[in-house]
Design a protein around this motif. Sequence first.
Motif, mmCIF file in Angstrom:
data_model
loop_
_atom_site.group_PDB
_atom_site.id
_atom_site.type_symbol
_atom_site.label_atom_id
_atom_site.label_comp_id
_atom_site.label_asym_id
_atom_site.label_seq_id
_atom_site.Cartn_x
_atom_site.Cartn_y
_atom_site.Cartn_z
ATOM 1 N N MET A 176 1.084 -1.451 0.473
ATOM 2 C CA MET A 176 0.155 0.172 -0.095
ATOM 3 C C MET A 176 0.943 1.262 -0.316
ATOM 4 O O MET A 176 1.536 1.197 0.343
ATOM 5 C CB MET A 176 -0.734 -0.003 1.403
ATOM 6 C CG MET A 176 -1.668 0.942 1.328
ATOM 7 S SD MET A 176 -3.233 0.508 -0.040
ATOM 8 C CE MET A 176 -3.242 2.231 -0.378
ATOM 9 N N VAL A 193 2.242 3.324 3.164
ATOM 10 C CA VAL A 193 1.004 4.367 4.254
ATOM 11 C C VAL A 193 1.623 3.189 5.274
ATOM 12 O O VAL A 193 1.611 2.244 5.699
ATOM 13 C CB VAL A 193 -0.157 3.888 3.789
ATOM 14 C CG1 VAL A 193 -1.101 4.522 4.760
ATOM 15 C CG2 VAL A 193 0.157 4.504 2.326
ATOM 16 N N GLY A 194 1.894 4.329 6.166
ATOM 17 C CA GLY A 194 2.481 3.414 7.594
ATOM 18 C C GLY A 194 0.908 3.295 8.704
ATOM 19 O O GLY A 194 -0.150 3.704 7.791
ATOM 20 N N ALA A 195 1.371 2.191 9.797
ATOM 21 C CA ALA A 195 -0.101 1.983 10.074
ATOM 22 C C ALA A 195 -1.011 3.074 11.145
ATOM 23 O O ALA A 195 -1.868 2.388 10.829
ATOM 24 C CB ALA A 195 0.245 0.482 11.133
ATOM 25 N N GLN A 196 0.039 4.123 11.075
ATOM 26 C CA GLN A 196 -0.983 4.832 11.828
ATOM 27 C C GLN A 196 -1.621 6.185 11.118
ATOM 28 O O GLN A 196 -1.553 6.673 12.303
ATOM 29 C CB GLN A 196 -0.826 4.728 13.838
ATOM 30 C CG GLN A 196 -0.250 3.626 13.553
ATOM 31 C CD GLN A 196 -1.474 3.021 14.680
ATOM 32 O OE1 GLN A 196 -2.639 4.066 14.829
ATOM 33 N NE2 GLN A 196 -2.066 2.084 14.337
ATOM 34 N N GLU A 197 -0.971 5.965 9.676
ATOM 35 C CA GLU A 197 -1.606 6.959 9.554
ATOM 36 C C GLU A 197 -2.517 7.351 8.128
ATOM 37 O O GLU A 197 -2.969 5.736 7.836
ATOM 38 C CB GLU A 197 -0.443 7.777 8.385
ATOM 39 C CG GLU A 197 0.773 8.197 8.240
ATOM 40 C CD GLU A 197 1.810 7.853 7.681
ATOM 41 O OE1 GLU A 197 2.556 8.616 7.509
ATOM 42 O OE2 GLU A 197 1.739 6.874 6.853
ATOM 43 N N THR A 198 -2.993 7.969 8.323
ATOM 44 C CA THR A 198 -4.557 8.012 6.940
ATOM 45 C C THR A 198 -3.682 8.557 5.538
ATOM 46 O O THR A 198 -2.602 8.644 5.956
ATOM 47 C CB THR A 198 -5.482 9.971 7.248
ATOM 48 O OG1 THR A 198 -4.390 10.458 6.516
ATOM 49 C CG2 THR A 198 -6.125 9.376 8.388
ATOM 50 N N LEU A 199 -4.161 8.059 4.718
ATOM 51 C CA LEU A 199 -3.684 8.480 3.648
ATOM 52 C C LEU A 199 -3.731 9.487 3.464
ATOM 53 O O LEU A 199 -2.527 9.779 2.578
ATOM 54 C CB LEU A 199 -4.899 8.385 2.047
ATOM 55 C CG LEU A 199 -5.311 6.648 2.548
ATOM 56 C CD1 LEU A 199 -6.194 6.154 1.204
ATOM 57 C CD2 LEU A 199 -3.637 5.404 1.616
ATOM 58 N N GLU A 244 -2.777 11.922 5.019
ATOM 59 C CA GLU A 244 -1.136 12.075 6.185
ATOM 60 C C GLU A 244 -0.216 11.553 5.482
ATOM 61 O O GLU A 244 1.091 12.567 5.731
ATOM 62 C CB GLU A 244 -0.913 11.595 7.547
ATOM 63 C CG GLU A 244 -2.813 12.085 8.353
ATOM 64 C CD GLU A 244 -2.821 12.263 9.292
ATOM 65 O OE1 GLU A 244 -3.472 12.225 10.567
ATOM 66 O OE2 GLU A 244 -2.628 10.591 10.087
ATOM 67 N N GLN A 269 -6.237 14.364 -3.236
ATOM 68 C CA GLN A 269 -6.760 12.674 -4.393
ATOM 69 C C GLN A 269 -6.670 12.777 -4.907
ATOM 70 O O GLN A 269 -8.334 12.702 -5.658
ATOM 71 C CB GLN A 269 -7.126 11.412 -3.000
ATOM 72 C CG GLN A 269 -6.782 10.282 -3.074
ATOM 73 C CD GLN A 269 -7.991 9.122 -2.771
ATOM 74 O OE1 GLN A 269 -9.393 8.693 -2.907
ATOM 75 N NE2 GLN A 269 -8.248 8.861 -1.425
ATOM 76 N N GLY A 298 -7.505 9.590 -6.871
ATOM 77 C CA GLY A 298 -7.361 8.344 -6.494
ATOM 78 C C GLY A 298 -6.045 6.583 -6.667
ATOM 79 O O GLY A 298 -5.372 6.971 -5.986
ATOM 80 N N ALA A 299 -7.215 5.360 -6.348
ATOM 81 C CA ALA A 299 -6.291 4.283 -6.266
ATOM 82 C C ALA A 299 -6.113 3.307 -7.584
ATOM 83 O O ALA A 299 -6.662 2.985 -8.890
ATOM 84 C CB ALA A 299 -7.218 3.413 -5.370
ATOM 85 N N PHE A 300 -4.536 3.066 -7.663
ATOM 86 C CA PHE A 300 -4.518 1.922 -8.907
ATOM 87 C C PHE A 300 -4.055 1.162 -8.382
ATOM 88 O O PHE A 300 -2.679 0.950 -7.457
ATOM 89 C CB PHE A 300 -3.616 3.045 -9.470
ATOM 90 C CG PHE A 300 -4.169 4.712 -10.661
ATOM 91 C CD1 PHE A 300 -3.724 4.394 -11.107
ATOM 92 C CD2 PHE A 300 -3.692 5.856 -8.963
ATOM 93 C CE1 PHE A 300 -4.742 5.855 -11.783
ATOM 94 C CE2 PHE A 300 -4.177 6.711 -10.159
ATOM 95 C CZ PHE A 300 -5.164 7.202 -11.483
ATOM 96 N N ILE A 314 -0.882 -1.569 -4.274
ATOM 97 C CA ILE A 314 -1.674 -0.659 -4.699
ATOM 98 C C ILE A 314 -1.172 0.511 -4.308
ATOM 99 O O ILE A 314 -0.699 1.136 -2.768
ATOM 100 C CB ILE A 314 -3.190 -1.127 -4.207
ATOM 101 C CG1 ILE A 314 -3.300 -2.188 -4.931
ATOM 102 C CG2 ILE A 314 -4.657 0.100 -4.227
ATOM 103 C CD1 ILE A 314 -4.642 -2.830 -4.139
ATOM 104 N N VAL A 326 -2.072 4.843 -3.820
ATOM 105 C CA VAL A 326 -2.962 6.188 -4.159
ATOM 106 C C VAL A 326 -2.211 6.559 -4.896
ATOM 107 O O VAL A 326 -1.101 7.706 -3.532
ATOM 108 C CB VAL A 326 -4.063 6.096 -2.656
ATOM 109 C CG1 VAL A 326 -4.751 7.000 -2.881
ATOM 110 C CG2 VAL A 326 -5.065 4.805 -2.161
#
Lengths: 213, 213
Positions: free
Chosen positions: B1, B38-44, B46, B65, B67-69, B81, B83
């Motif tokens: 991710m 993406v860190g475990a404690q971050e929102t996207l 962030e 944002q 989108g997701a690819f 994946i 973002v």
Amino acid sequence: MSVDCVIFTVRDKKLNVLLAPRPFEPRKGEWSLLGGFVGAQETLDEAAQRVLRELTGLDNIYMEQVGAFGSIDRDPFVRVISVAYCALIQWSEDVEATIENHNGHWADITELPPVCFDHPIIIQRTLANLRGKVLHEPVVFNMLPELFTLTQLQVLIEQILGQPVDKRNFRRRVSENPSIERTELIDKLTSRRGASLYRFNPEALGYSSKFKI
Amino acid sequence: MSVDCVIFTVRDKKLNVLLAPRPFEPRKGEWSLLGGFVGAQETLDEAAQRVLRELTGLDNIYMEQVGAFGSIDRDPFVRVISVAYCALIQWSEDVEATIENHNGHWADITELPPVCFDHPIIIQRTLANLRGKVLHEPVVFNMLPELFTLTQLQVLIEQILGQPVDKRNFRRRVSENPSIERTELIDKLTSRRGASLYRFNPEALGYSSKFKI
DNA sequence: ACAAAAGTGTTTGGTATACACCCATGT
DNA sequence: ACATGGGTGTATACCAAACACTTTTGT
């Protein structure tokens, strides 16, 4: 990593979204969107199609990605990031049966019940997205039968936009749109007088002309 | 991710996007977008801000944002994946230094070098996204200094849209937009005559009025 | 006869576009 | 004096919005 499907349909002249009780913890039993995990060998689009197929029996459905949602508070132990998809389907008895097998329930978007996690936000963003393009992209036909009356089309668009549409201006715009073709058939079920049935024909859009209603 | 940042700026009157040689396998060394996990404690959001900060030293930057690819072919062994985020920054010597420490290089969007994976698609989608909203949302000011001339603003918009804009119509629209305020200051650097400097003031947008250029 | 939905044009105001010359100043 | 970018207004075509009555037919 999951996909969540925001599935819209028009039912009894109202725009509805499909919800289901969450099948596992956390928040088991609360209303939620229909979702599933992304397989290791699937693209996101494929995963969304699969989830939709498993839960409704429908295949080859219009779906478009809305965005990724990564709030942390979703599950206290596992980090879940969800990619939301918008799906537009045609309501039918057939689908209804499959949906009921999965405990799916339609909810009028103007009176949603409490929904878990950030799903309310996802629904709102998806709806906003849909509103933004309903007049510029031929997406609504995914929610209508092959043949439809102009009143059906108008009511649907009004439901999506959440506001009324002028009938005469609407019908003029439709008549200027070559991809919405009038057929010789007449629908006699919904009115005494009968209404012409129309068909959407994507081929009939000229090369440079853009879709517009 | 992971998150990938599509960082745009205007440099020498051209719209540029920031690329860097990919720091690890697979495809190590090929041009790529700037990304990170993406860190475990971050929102996207962030995570995107953090990646941008680490690689440019910039903070509090406009990002949105895209989108997701989720294409599979990216890495033959690990499923990634990504973002994508669109960031608009103001070019400066300061930033330039930090960027060079990370081997970042600006590429004119009209002549992109080969870029790895699906990054070309991400760049195109992000640009299309930006084009769609540049005239309706006040995003361009993130790429300009506090004070700017109307010619700067016009050139920037032309770069983003990829087509010329009529000067008189442009200036009329600006004058009708209350949030673009003329100051008493004159810029004498770019022309002999001197050009009025303008400032973007989001407060000056009335309640119901929408931003428009 | 009447109820219920289908169908039909025109006017008007606003918005988008096209277009060309003079101005101020540093060199 | 001239080169460079800054600044200005109008006429026209197109598009969007508002608006109300007649038609058909099943009951």
